[in-house]
Scaffold this motif. Structure first.
Motif, short mmCIF file in Angstrom:
data_model
loop_
_atom_site.label_atom_id
_atom_site.label_comp_id
_atom_site.label_asym_id
_atom_site.label_seq_id
_atom_site.Cartn_x
_atom_site.Cartn_y
_atom_site.Cartn_z
N LEU A 121 39.59 60.20 22.17
CA LEU A 121 40.15 59.18 23.85
C LEU A 121 40.90 58.16 22.84
N GLU A 122 41.10 58.29 21.98
CA GLU A 122 41.49 56.30 21.78
C GLU A 122 43.06 56.19 22.85
N LYS A 123 43.40 57.41 22.62
CA LYS A 123 45.10 56.91 22.58
C LYS A 123 45.37 56.88 24.07
N MET A 124 44.09 57.38 24.70
CA MET A 124 43.88 57.09 26.62
C MET A 124 45.11 55.93 27.11
N GLY A 125 46.14 56.13 27.58
CA GLY A 125 46.48 55.08 28.60
C GLY A 125 45.62 54.12 28.53
N ILE A 126 44.52 54.65 30.08
CA ILE A 126 43.88 53.78 30.77
C ILE A 126 43.07 52.83 29.72
N LEU A 127 43.08 53.24 28.56
CA LEU A 127 41.84 52.57 27.16
C LEU A 127 42.54 51.39 26.54
N GLN A 128 44.32 51.61 27.00
CA GLN A 128 45.04 50.28 26.02
C GLN A 128 45.11 49.46 26.90
N LYS A 129 45.26 48.21 26.03
CA LYS A 129 45.48 47.25 26.30
C LYS A 129 45.71 47.10 26.89
N GLY A 130 45.56 45.87 28.03
CA GLY A 130 47.38 45.41 28.78
C GLY A 130 47.69 46.29 30.36
N SER A 131 47.16 48.14 29.22
CA SER A 131 47.86 48.74 30.61
C SER A 131 47.68 48.40 32.14
N ARG A 132 48.81 48.87 32.82
CA ARG A 132 49.09 48.35 33.80
C ARG A 132 49.34 49.91 34.69
N PHE A 133 49.42 51.07 34.15
CA PHE A 133 50.06 52.29 35.17
C PHE A 133 48.70 52.53 36.06
N SER A 134 49.09 53.01 37.33
CA SER A 134 47.63 53.52 37.85
C SER A 134 47.89 54.84 37.40
N ILE A 135 49.02 55.52 36.80
CA ILE A 135 48.57 56.93 36.93
C ILE A 135 49.31 56.90 35.21
N THR A 136 48.56 57.92 34.07
CA THR A 136 48.99 57.93 32.97
C THR A 136 48.50 59.24 32.19
N PRO A 137 49.82 60.06 31.93
CA PRO A 137 49.60 61.44 31.92
C PRO A 137 47.97 61.46 30.29
N VAL A 138 47.72 62.41 30.94
CA VAL A 138 46.42 63.56 29.88
C VAL A 138 46.30 63.72 29.24
N THR A 139 46.25 64.12 28.04
CA THR A 139 46.48 65.24 27.03
C THR A 139 45.60 66.41 27.83
N GLU A 140 45.49 67.74 26.98
CA GLU A 140 44.61 68.97 27.57
C GLU A 140 44.09 68.54 26.41
N LYS A 141 44.02 68.10 24.87
CA LYS A 141 42.08 67.50 24.61
C LYS A 141 41.40 65.97 25.55
N GLU A 142 42.31 65.65 25.60
CA GLU A 142 41.08 64.73 26.16
C GLU A 142 40.48 64.86 27.40
N TRP A 143 41.51 66.12 28.46
CA TRP A 143 41.43 66.59 29.26
C TRP A 143 39.52 67.03 29.10
N LYS A 144 39.94 68.02 28.17
CA LYS A 144 38.00 68.92 27.94
C LYS A 144 37.93 67.74 27.06
N ILE A 145 38.00 66.98 26.67
CA ILE A 145 36.89 65.98 25.69
C ILE A 145 36.10 65.93 27.20
N ILE A 146 36.34 64.94 28.42
CA ILE A 146 36.03 64.02 28.69
C ILE A 146 35.27 65.06 29.97
N ASN A 147 36.13 66.23 30.09
CA ASN A 147 34.62 67.59 31.00
C ASN A 147 33.40 67.83 30.44
N ASP A 148 33.25 67.97 28.97
CA ASP A 148 32.01 67.76 28.30
C ASP A 148 31.31 66.99 28.51
N LEU A 149 31.62 65.77 28.73
CA LEU A 149 31.11 64.19 28.83
C LEU A 149 30.37 64.70 30.23
N ILE A 150 30.86 65.08 31.05
CA ILE A 150 30.18 65.57 32.26
C ILE A 150 28.48 66.26 32.22
#
Length: 150
Positions: A121-150
């Motif tokens: 998930l290192e590349k996720m917009g939300i994790l980037q330092k100082g990212s101010r975008f309130s909407i960021t794209p999520v890749t399919e891989k990231e989507w799956k990884i996060i769903n597996d955390l639940i």
DNA sequence: GCCAACGTTGGC
DNA sequence: GCCAACGTTGGC
């Protein structure tokens, strides 16, 4: 289909508010990049994580779905609204939003700290330092990884 | 409540 | 069209 992450300040509009409303226009965005995502890239049916910022423990708390194409952001045209933009007119609204539909709460919130620790998930917009975008794209891989955390 | 980060504004 | 100043965001 694409995936997104939608940040919201839980104090002003939370996942519970979205559940209550069912569907809501995602208004108030005054950043061009984010407007462009909504105006040009988000499609009906796209799924998104709902993320609470500015809380004791910032976290992904639920899932939503894009429910409309781009529509003018009415709050930009309303002088009484805190997001009023005097340059916006009905003929040239400048600011656009999409409608967002409640899908579900996650079984448990996934805190930002946990996202930071998760591999892939290192590349996720939300994790980037100082990212101010309130909407960021999520890749399919990231989507799956996060769903597996639940 | 502090402060780093960064998008935006406006003077030149 | 540069860039300093300003305002806002958001994690801590």
């Amino acid at each position: 289909m694409q995936y997104w992450l939608l940040k919201t300040d839980a104090e002003s509009y939370s996942i519970d508010d979205l559940k209550r409303d069912g569907t809501t226009p995602w208004t108030g965005v005054r950043n061009y990049q984010v407007r462009n995502y909504m105006r040009d890239q988000m499609r009906v049916g796209d799924k998104g994580f709902v993320y609470h910022s500015s809380t004791a423990e910032p976290a992904i708390v639920g899932i939503c779905q894009v429910a409309s194409g781009p529509i003018p952001d009415e709050t930009a045209l309303d002088p009484k609204d805190s997001h009023y933009d005097p340059k916006a007119t009905p003929a040239n609204p400048i600011w656009y939003c999409v409608e967002v539909k409640y899908v579900k709460h996650l079984k448990r919130p996934i805190p930002l700290a946990e996202l930071r620790k998760t591999k892939g998930l290192e590349k996720m917009g939300i994790l980037q330092k100082g990212s101010r975008f309130s909407i960021t794209p999520v890749t399919e891989k990231e989507w799956k990884i996060i769903n597996d955390l639940i």
